[in-house]
Design a protein around this motif. Sequence first.
Motif, PDB file in Angstrom:
ATOM      1  N   UNK A  70       0.851  -1.203   0.000  1.00 24.43           N
ATOM      2  CA  UNK A  70       0.000   0.000   0.000  1.00 24.43           C
ATOM      3  C   UNK A  70       0.873   1.233   0.000  1.00 24.43           C
ATOM      4  N   UNK A  71       0.330   2.352  -0.389  1.00 25.30           N
ATOM      5  CA  UNK A  71       1.121   3.584  -0.407  1.00 25.30           C
ATOM      6  C   UNK A  71       1.768   3.858   0.933  1.00 25.30           C
ATOM      7  N   UNK A  72       1.016   3.574   2.021  1.00 24.97           N
ATOM      8  CA  UNK A  72       1.551   3.882   3.353  1.00 24.97           C
ATOM      9  C   UNK A  72       2.808   3.078   3.626  1.00 24.97           C
ATOM     10  N   UNK A  73       2.901   1.890   3.021  1.00 25.92           N
ATOM     11  CA  UNK A  73       4.054   1.047   3.274  1.00 25.92           C
ATOM     12  C   UNK A  73       5.331   1.685   2.775  1.00 25.92           C
ATOM     13  N   UNK A  74       5.199   2.576   1.834  1.00 24.82           N
ATOM     14  CA  UNK A  74       6.410   3.187   1.305  1.00 24.82           C
ATOM     15  C   UNK A  74       6.613   4.603   1.834  1.00 24.82           C
ATOM     16  N   UNK A  75       5.483   5.338   1.994  1.00 24.84           N
ATOM     17  CA  UNK A  75       5.626   6.731   2.418  1.00 24.84           C
ATOM     18  C   UNK A  75       5.714   6.860   3.932  1.00 24.84           C
ATOM     19  N   UNK A  76       4.950   6.029   4.638  1.00 26.29           N
ATOM     20  CA  UNK A  76       4.886   6.151   6.086  1.00 26.29           C
ATOM     21  C   UNK A  76       3.461   6.382   6.538  1.00 26.29           C
ATOM     22  N   UNK A  77       3.240   6.288   7.832  1.00 29.31           N
ATOM     23  CA  UNK A  77       1.874   6.499   8.340  1.00 29.31           C
ATOM     24  C   UNK A  77       1.920   7.361   9.589  1.00 29.31           C
ATOM     25  N   UNK A  78       0.793   8.001   9.847  1.00 28.38           N
ATOM     26  CA  UNK A  78       0.647   8.704  11.123  1.00 28.38           C
ATOM     27  C   UNK A  78       0.156   7.686  12.148  1.00 28.38           C
ATOM     28  N   UNK A  87      -0.486  12.242  17.474  1.00 29.39           N
ATOM     29  CA  UNK A  87      -0.161  11.507  16.247  1.00 29.39           C
ATOM     30  C   UNK A  87       1.256  11.844  15.857  1.00 29.39           C
ATOM     31  N   UNK A  88       2.004  10.845  15.529  1.00 30.09           N
ATOM     32  CA  UNK A  88       3.334  11.150  15.001  1.00 30.09           C
ATOM     33  C   UNK A  88       3.519  10.374  13.698  1.00 30.09           C
ATOM     34  N   UNK A  89       4.408  10.910  12.896  1.00 28.96           N
ATOM     35  CA  UNK A  89       4.604  10.307  11.581  1.00 28.96           C
ATOM     36  C   UNK A  89       5.671   9.228  11.680  1.00 28.96           C
ATOM     37  N   UNK A  90       5.296   8.057  11.283  1.00 36.80           N
ATOM     38  CA  UNK A  90       6.317   7.028  11.190  1.00 36.80           C
ATOM     39  C   UNK A  90       6.766   6.988   9.738  1.00 36.80           C
ATOM     40  N   UNK A  91       8.017   7.419   9.548  1.00 34.35           N
ATOM     41  CA  UNK A  91       8.496   7.553   8.178  1.00 34.35           C
ATOM     42  C   UNK A  91       8.622   6.210   7.497  1.00 34.35           C
ATOM     43  N   UNK A  92       8.247   6.198   6.251  1.00 31.66           N
ATOM     44  CA  UNK A  92       8.372   4.978   5.479  1.00 31.66           C
ATOM     45  C   UNK A  92       9.765   4.888   4.878  1.00 31.66           C
ATOM     46  N   UNK A  93       9.995   3.858   4.135  1.00 31.48           N
ATOM     47  CA  UNK A  93      11.345   3.643   3.579  1.00 31.48           C
ATOM     48  C   UNK A  93      11.772   4.713   2.568  1.00 31.48           C
ATOM     49  N   UNK A  94      10.827   5.545   2.158  1.00 31.86           N
ATOM     50  CA  UNK A  94      11.182   6.542   1.156  1.00 31.86           C
ATOM     51  C   UNK A  94      12.116   7.607   1.724  1.00 31.86           C
ATOM     52  N   UNK A  95      12.103   7.728   3.030  1.00 29.42           N
ATOM     53  CA  UNK A  95      12.979   8.735   3.643  1.00 29.42           C
ATOM     54  C   UNK A  95      14.399   8.197   3.735  1.00 29.42           C
ATOM     55  N   UNK A  96      15.041   8.234   2.605  1.00 31.46           N
ATOM     56  CA  UNK A  96      16.421   7.763   2.540  1.00 31.46           C
ATOM     57  C   UNK A  96      17.089   8.488   1.392  1.00 31.46           C
ATOM     58  N   UNK A  97      18.406   8.315   1.296  1.00 33.82           N
ATOM     59  CA  UNK A  97      19.081   9.041   0.225  1.00 33.82           C
ATOM     60  C   UNK A  97      19.053   8.264  -1.073  1.00 33.82           C
ATOM     61  N   UNK A 124       7.069  14.543   0.957  1.00 30.26           N
ATOM     62  CA  UNK A 124       5.948  13.630   1.190  1.00 30.26           C
ATOM     63  C   UNK A 124       4.893  14.364   2.002  1.00 30.26           C
ATOM     64  N   UNK A 125       3.664  14.274   1.589  1.00 28.43           N
ATOM     65  CA  UNK A 125       2.583  14.905   2.343  1.00 28.43           C
ATOM     66  C   UNK A 125       1.718  13.806   2.950  1.00 28.43           C
ATOM     67  N   UNK A 126       1.676  13.834   4.306  1.00 25.60           N
ATOM     68  CA  UNK A 126       0.860  12.826   5.000  1.00 25.60           C
ATOM     69  C   UNK A 126      -0.051  13.536   5.991  1.00 25.60           C
ATOM     70  N   UNK A 127      -1.291  13.258   5.926  1.00 23.12           N
ATOM     71  CA  UNK A 127      -2.265  13.867   6.838  1.00 23.12           C
ATOM     72  C   UNK A 127      -2.077  15.372   6.941  1.00 23.12           C
ATOM     73  N   UNK A 128      -1.823  15.979   5.855  1.00 20.65           N
ATOM     74  CA  UNK A 128      -1.768  17.442   5.852  1.00 20.65           C
ATOM     75  C   UNK A 128      -0.411  18.014   6.154  1.00 20.65           C
TER      76      UNK A 128
END
Lengths: 304, 679, 317
Positions: A70-78, A87-97, A124-128
């Motif tokens: 799912x998209x959240x699996x790559x971007x991250x979820x709140x 609520x805190x953002x759990x960064x997905x694997x996309x946050x890398x170099x 990345x835009x998550x929950x605003x």
Amino acid sequence: MQALDKALAQVGRVVLGKEEQLKLALACMLARGHLLIEDLPGMGKTTLAHALARVFQLDYRRVQFTSDMLPADILGVSVFDPETRQFSLREGPVFTQLLLADEINRATPKTQSALLEAMEERQVTLDGSTRPLPEPFFVVATQNPVDQAGTFVLPESQLDRFLMRISLGYPSPEVELDLLAGGDLREQVRELKAVINGEGLVKLGRMVETIRATRELLDYVQRLLEATREDDRFVAGLSPRAGLGLLRAARAWALIGGRDYVLPEDVQAVWPAVAEHRLTARQGGSVAAMTQSLLQSVPVVRRA
Amino acid sequence: MARIYQLPTHTRLWLTLAMLLCSLPQLFRGPLWQSGLLVLVVVIRMLVDRQRIGLPGRTARTALLLITVALTFYSFGRLYGPDAGVALLVSLFALKYLEVVKLRDAYVLMVLGYFVCATSLLFYQGILMFFYVLACITLLTACLVGINHSDTSARAPQHLRTAAVMLMQAVPLMVVLFILVPRVAPLWNMQIGSGQVKTGMSDTLSPGEVSSLSRSSEVAFRVAFEGDVPPMAQRYWRGLTLSTFDGRTWRQGLPAGMSAQDYLVGANQTPPHWFSVLKKAALQDALHYQYRVVMEPSHRRWLYAMAVPFVTDPDLRMARDFRLVADSQVDQRLGYQVTSVPSATGAMTLTPQERQLMLTLPASVGPRARSLAMQWRRDADSDSVVVQTALHYFHNEPFYYTLNPPRLEQDSIDDFLFRSRRGFCEHFASSFTFLMRAAGIPARVVAGYQGGQLNPVDGHLVVRQYDAHAWSEVWLDGRGWVRVDPTAAVAPQRIESGLQAALDAQGNTASNLGLDFSGFSGASWFGQIKIWMDYVDFRWQTWVLDYDTGRQLAFLSRIFVSVTPMKIALALLVCLGLPLLLILGWMLWRRERHPLSQEEKEFNRLFRLVERRGLTLAPGTTPRQLAEAISDRWPKAATQALHWRQRYERLMYSALPGDKKKQLYHLRRLRNRLYKLLY
Amino acid sequence: MPGPLKRLYRRWLARRLPPARQIVLSQKRVFIFPTGYGFLYLLVAALLFVGGINYENNLILSLSFLLASLFMVAILHTFMNFSGLGLRNGTSESGFSGGSGALQVILFADQRTHHSVRLSWPGQSAQQVHVIKGEECAVWLNLSLPHRGRIAAPRIRVESRYPLGLLCAWSYVTLDHYCLAWPRPVASDHCPADGGEHQHSVASSGQGGNEEFQGLREYTPGDSLRKVDWKGYARGRGLYTKVFAEPAGGRLWLRWSLVEGLPEEQRLSVLCYWTLALDKEQAPYGLELPGLTLAPDSGDVHRWRVLDALACYPEFD
């Protein structure tokens, strides 16, 4: 550009006999573009990506795409943190170099487009809330050839987000022999020495912008673009964005070649990698051959 | 590719207008039914276009044509000849307009239109007419644009604009052609007479004739002097000499036994003895006037000039009595160049037959005058004293100069000399000549014009009908023919300042005599306009209408020192070709927004050279690939090719500042060296 | 023109006006010559000249000069109106051989508006168009398809007589354009297909339950409407096409090798017939020709692709 030569040499140790593709991959990185590698499994895509990350000292993550991702699996979820009651953002694997997106065409279009949007916007835009991705940020995506079953072909509009598409192909017999004789590739990759760090890479990327391109050269690039638009073997011609990418890639190529100005050869060298995946043939046939034929037919210097 | 062509609706208006305007000048000339025909045709066409009625069928149109032909025959009595021909042409034009359906019809209509315009110019040659015809041509061109514009959404004014632009561009070319194209002699002779009777001098002179002319202010002719302008009192424009008298009327007369050939001298005939003598005398004299006369149509053959007029025009002849005669009637404005030598009159001789003619008087006329003349003869010891006595007589006796002389009784000479003593110039000239002949001095009456008014704009002289005059010439031994104007003895103002002044001096005003002295009177704006109109009219005549071979040569020799056909051809070529080339060049320049740079050309040259030497290269060859291809094929040229490539890449792609010219120079040198190596 | 001359002329034309995908009528390509009316007009000017000379009337002479000058100006205007016009390939409408197809030619005007331009080619009535500056204008030209294969565009005559009709500027344009002529379908009882559960009149319509649902992918035009996920569409998910993994046995392959014992064209005609037949039944089918394999699918786009492949045989690009 000693550093670049060194980097090439380093990576060349593990990706054998693919100097051209290595240079292209490097140029792609210097031009701050994302790379798409299209090949059958087991051709060394992963090794290449991994090696690049090592050599440039980049954060590296590899994501194997599947159809139930799912998209959240790559971007991250709140997520709701009961302790902070926030609520805190759990960064997905996309946050890398450097992100290796393996077999990107196995994911559903939705997931694909989530990643591609992040690639384009570098945030990345998550929950605003919007979070920038690290700098530098590269995506090396791999894709199985289209004919394979159970895949979701990347639509053309998404393909445009990749600056280049290369394919490694089978190694030559000699290289293959070396490959077989050599030890564990993963081990070797781990042994690679860093040449530049991420910051250095960003600096190099800025240098690319300063490579000079004369009016005559820009003219040539424009003629190439024009030719794809006029050629009715293609469904549609290259977009202006593709043109900018082509020029950027040619500049990076010139930088790798140790020049501070762009030659037509630079454009021609990166042309297939930049153009092919953006063009679709109208009536079947090899896009590669058609793209190559344009290089033959479009005059480098204007004719009367 | 056959198409059904419909005349586009957006062109209809122009077609109708063109037809009407082209025909209009001819309608004024033609019979009234022609105007009716035009109106009928336009109305029918309008109804057809609005689809109220169908187009009249073939039968109806043929009937209309037959009726038109019949009416033409009825009006003119024939179907050929200029008038009937033009009337027929205009009618056909109108009928063709009625049946325009196909593209071909429209073209035929255009062609007819051009001819109709041309016929208008045949009859009217004023500058206004020319501009009117230009407007008609613009309309016809707009029609052409319209019928070739198949887009139904086109707008009518657009056609007119296109046509006007094209004509504007064509006019300079036309002027060039007009000036340069050599005039050829007419292939066959054609004369067109408009047949209108105008006021003007007749070939006889009887009491009251000149005075009736004086009531007209129409222009008789205009004169443009080159160099000196003779003073007013010397401007005697001779037209006719009248030497036979029947008691009332003076007529022209040929001396007995003289052939017309000997009497009239043309340019292309062997001159008789008297002419050679005259010419010789003229060459010795410094005082002469050069001028160009532009005559209004007089429908007579004689022309006006000062004595002794020499001409070079092949169509003009000079008579033994110092007159000019045209080969044919002056039915259109006629311009001719004259050199007058006043003193050459003395070189003329008088043959016995001429003397005889110039002394002849009708038997029973003027007994009292005869005896008066005899008495003068007896009292005087020379002919010139007789002349002086006669002039004194006119001056001292109560003679009056008037436009309204009383009717003369049976004997016009005696009645005038001794009873009424009121007369106009013809009375004085007639009776003076009579007296001279009676006194044994050969004399004749000369009819013509005297004076004229100068146009202040360019100083050309305008001679009007009211400048008509009659005077005498007497033969004095040793001096030849001498002009004597008895009117000057009575009313010197007539000679010094013109008729108006003379009449004023005699206590008459022009208005109560019903005269129109609308010359260049006053400095009012109206007067100014008249002066300018006269100027334009005259210049139109001299510069445009009279631009013949002679004037062309004269004009061109002012530009090219000597005029040769080669030079004219060259000038035509340059004048016509240059604008064409310029426009083409401009178009090409516009197409190629940025032309090839020197650097690009340099590459192309080498590229072509290599191809000529037998190496096929893809169009997409880069400079580097080109150099490599050269070194592969011609290894000995490898170094040069490498140098060339390095220089070229640096120049073209490195964008380094530097002396481009020098770089290019090096490149060219390298290329030249490659030229030799590539074999 | 005699045969050899005509051939020479054609060769000269072909060299001077080589075919291209896009052609801009430059001065190299434009010919210009007076029309019949142009000659008539010149005759009028000449007659007026003679008249002017004979009547010694300078105004009539001027009129004749004016007509001549106008003619010269018209040369420029005709040329200007015509040159700079661009033509390029549009799409093409394929058809069965023996029938007719159509080629689309797109006219474009970069520099100026071109009025009253006529296009014609042999056997086709002329079409008149106006191309407004900066705009494009498409013209369909019919083309009869005498045999199967690629039917190249014939030489197009482009001409314009605007503005005065006295001169005709023209050019021959050979566009590197072709129309595909599909084989003429020839009925045959034997379906040259294998892999299906029955040899002909197969109804593998996606509803038989013999296919395994694999997932959805974005709808692309040409997908069979029967495979669209209508339920999802009704829920507002957008258009998706259901992807089925079909068992190998359910796929039909039209094979060249199965039409034996017939001449080449005949073979293609049979394949064409069955393509149309299977398409009518909405059955997915593939095509195998020497040198080309098209995976089984159904729908309009697939049918066109198969027909085009049959038309192109044996050279695919």
